[in-house]
Every structure is written in structure tokens, then in C-alpha cells.
Design an enzyme around this catalytic site. Structure first.
Site, PDB file in Angstrom:
ATOM      1  N   HIS A  29       1.909   2.362  -3.378  1.00 41.44           N
ATOM      2  CA  HIS A  29       0.913   3.133  -4.146  1.00 41.44           C
ATOM      3  C   HIS A  29       1.091   4.642  -3.929  1.00 41.44           C
ATOM      4  CE1 HIS A  29      -1.645   0.190  -6.078  1.00 41.44           C
ATOM      5  NE2 HIS A  29      -1.791  -0.495  -4.963  1.00 41.44           N
TER       6      HIS A  29
ATOM      7  N   GLU B 128       0.834  -1.219   0.000  1.00 41.75           N
ATOM      8  CA  GLU B 128       0.000   0.000   0.000  1.00 41.75           C
ATOM      9  C   GLU B 128       0.864   1.263   0.000  1.00 41.75           C
ATOM     10  OE1 GLU B 128      -2.842  -0.507  -0.872  1.00 41.75           O
ATOM     11  OE2 GLU B 128      -3.193  -2.575  -0.246  1.00 41.75           O
TER      12      GLU B 128
END
Lengths: 179, 167
Positions: B143, B140
């Protein structure tokens, strides 16, 4: 728009420019590369491509597109039309199986035969001969999909086959996570 | 708030670098709620980053507890400005991503990480995450820097090469 699918394979002594040549023809003739895998095997470059086109061609017509390239790069080519794109079966788990040991005939066959009997699907298989010339070492790495519901005793049975072959074996599950 | 559509590549926002959150504005608050709503709405989603719903803030939401096999985790967390301070060990999973459907690849990640982040009130916190949860947080955080797992793939195929012979 209905697409027509073809499986193309090319094999040639390795030299730079083969991929550029093959893909130039595909591009110029309007073929789309759907899926492909290419690798070097003992100095031979091997390409397998699934291509699509909105027009339908005969095998001879496709081979004719590559006539000049085959001469120039000493490529051998084969073409197979594919009628229906098979959907992938739902499998439960993926494993990587490594089998390695002294080179002897039948290693791949005996492992593959067992997996086939268990309905375990081989999705990737690579074999290499390594080690010294007088003591060749055989290495086989498979990625397999195991059908749902098969209990884990297949790993023990495979270990037994490996023992009979005098090879070592390692089986590990590949965890896939979507984040 | 709302369940948002998860952007898929080649949406250019997925390759942008997200901005640090300096104050909890109404838009930041809304983004946090949307992230959690969107993550909770998909049965299998264990994590989501703000750029995946089109907001370029350094905010991620994770919930490792949704993976039944994961026993060592911190449950549902919103992490603002997450930063990896230390890492150790390596492990490999085959990763997929909601923003890159129908494709998976083998990625090496740190096995254990020390992460600093801010909670929803911007209080600074530091936690150790391990194994699945550590991989999830790393995925994550990537990202937030416009990095997709494809950028980190080792090999789609099993790595097995003949060693070059040097004459």
C-alpha cells in the site's frame, strides 16, 4: 432503476477479434457487462457473459443485434433472460480438488455426483486431457464450497471414489484473508 | 483520536507512493493513533496502511494476533518506514482488502521475511516474520508503494493450461 439481466454465450473457432466484436455490439447497444468468463477449449473460444440493460428485450431482439457478427466470425450464440440475480449462499470453507489419472469415462460424473449428494457446491470446474495420444491423462480441477457443519470425512469418502476410479486426488483448503 | 473511513479504490490516493517519515510530527503522531483506532474498530482487520486513511506516510499498523490460527507473531505493531531486507520461500493465500471490497484473488508472497522498520520513537528495529504475519506485512507495505493485491494476482481461476505444442 430496475435492471434486466441476460446470460449470453458465444462459441466459435478461435480467431483474433471475437471479444472486440462482441463487446462492441454490447457497448453500442447500451448493455453493461456485469460478469464474464471466457476461455479457449480445444481451439474453440467460449464466452459466457451476464449483461444488464435498463430496457427489456426479447431473446430474438438480442440475437438480432449479433446477426452480422455471428456470420462474420461464425459464432454460435444463445441468450437466456435472468429473472432474479441469485444471492450467493453462505458457505464455510473453500477447497481446491485436483483429480488426475488415466482417461476413462465417468470421472467427472462420479466426483460431481458425490459432491452433489453432500451438498458441496462446485463454483469452478476445469478439465483437460493431457499426455500422449496413446496414453491420455485426465486432469480435473474443481473449486468447491463446503457447507458449514459438514465434517471433514467427505474428503476420505472422495478419496475412496478416486481410488475406485484409479485416479489420484489432492484436496487443499484455500485460506482467504482480508487484510 | 478517531476511527477513520477506509478509502476504497478508485480513490487515487491508493495508487500514490507514500513518503518516508523523517520526524515524528504531531500529524504523524495523530496518524499512528488513527491507524490503530481504525484497525481495532473493525473486528476482522489485521492490518492497515496510512494511505488507506488518506495519509501518504510510510506507516503501517499490523496485528496478526487477531487471526486465531496464527500462532507465530509479534502482536500489535506500528511500523514506520518498513523495508524488506531479505525474503525466502513462497506461499499463496487468497487475499482480500478493505480498500477493494467484495473481491479476492490468489497472490504469491514470500513465506519468511526480514523486515527493518522504525518504532514510534524512530528507533530502528529488525524482525523475522513468517507465514501469515509475513504475508500481512507484505500486503501492507505494498500500500505504501501504491500497489494493490490486484496488481499481483496470478489467476482468478485455478491455473491449468494445456502446454503449447511446438511443431
Amino acid at each position: 432503476m430496475k435492471k434486466n439481466y441476460y446470460a449470453l454465450t458465444f462459441v466459435s473457432v478461435d480467431k483474433p477479434g471475437i471479444v472486440a466484436e462482441v463487446t462492441r455490439i454490447l457497448y453500442e447497444k447500451g448493455f453493461n457487462i456485469e460478469d464474464s468468463s471466457s476461455t479457449l477449449l480445444r481451439g474453440f473460444f467460449s464466452m459466457i457473459l451476464i449483461v444488464s440493460h435498463e430496457k427489456s428485450f426479447s431473446i430474438e431482439e438480442i440475437i438480432a443485434h449479433f446477426d452480422d457478427s455471428c456470420k462474420k466470425y461464425d459464432l454460435s450464440i444463445s441468450v437466456k433472460p435472468i429473472d432474479n440475480m441469485s444471492s450467493t449462499t453462505k458457505y464455510d470453507k473453500t477447497y481446491i480438488v485436483s483429480v488426475y489419472g488415466s482417461d476413462k469415462p465417468g470421472i467427472v460424473y462420479k466426483v460431481a455426483k458425490f459432491l452433489s449428494e453432500k451438498k458441496i457446491n462446485i463454483v469452478d470446474l476445469q478439465t483437460k486431457v493431457a499426455g500422449k495420444e496413446d496414453k491420455p491423462l485426465y486432469i480435473m480441477v474443481l473449486e468447491v464450497n463446503v457447507p458449514s457443519g459438514l465434517d471433514e470425512s467427505w474428503m476420505l469418502s472422495l478419496k475412496k471414489i478416486s481410488d475406485e476410479l484409479g485416479t489420484d486426488i489432492n484436496v487443499r483448503q484455500i485460506e482467504t484473508y482480508e487484510f | 483520536m478517531a476511527i477513520k473511513e477506509v478509502l476504497t479504490y478508485p480513490n487515487p490516493l491508493l495508487k500514490e507512493i507514500s513518503e518516508e517519515v523523517k520526524e515524528v510530527t504531531p500529524d504523524v503522531k495523530d496518524t499512528i493513533i488513527d491507524l490503530i483506532d481504525t484497525m481495532d474498530s473493525t473486528g476482522h482487520s489485521v492490518g492497515i496502511a496510512a494511505p488507506q486513511i488518506g495519509k501518504l506516510y510510510r506507516i503501517i499498523a499490523v496485528d496478526a494476533s487477531k487471526n486465531k490460527k496464527c500462532t507465530n507473531h509479534h502482536g500489535k505493531m506500528v511500523m514506520i518506514n518498513p523495508e524488506i531486507l531479505k525474503w525466502e520461500g513462497m506461499l499463496q493465500f487468497r487475499e482480500g482488502c478493505m480498500s477493494l471490497p467484495d473481491y479476492t484473488g490468489n497472490v504469491n508472497r514470500a513465506r519468511k521475511i526480514l523486515v527493518q522498520y522504525q518504532d514510534e520513537k524512530l528507533n530502528t528495529k529488525v524482525i523475522y516474520a513468517e507465514e501469515f504475519e509475513a504475508v500481512l506485512i507484505q500486503h501492507e507495505i505494498d500500500h505504501l508503494d501504491g500497489v494493490l493485491f490486484i496488481d499481483r494476482i496470478i489467476s482468478k481461476r485455478t491455473d491449468l493450461f494445456r502446454r503449447k505444442k511446438y511443431k
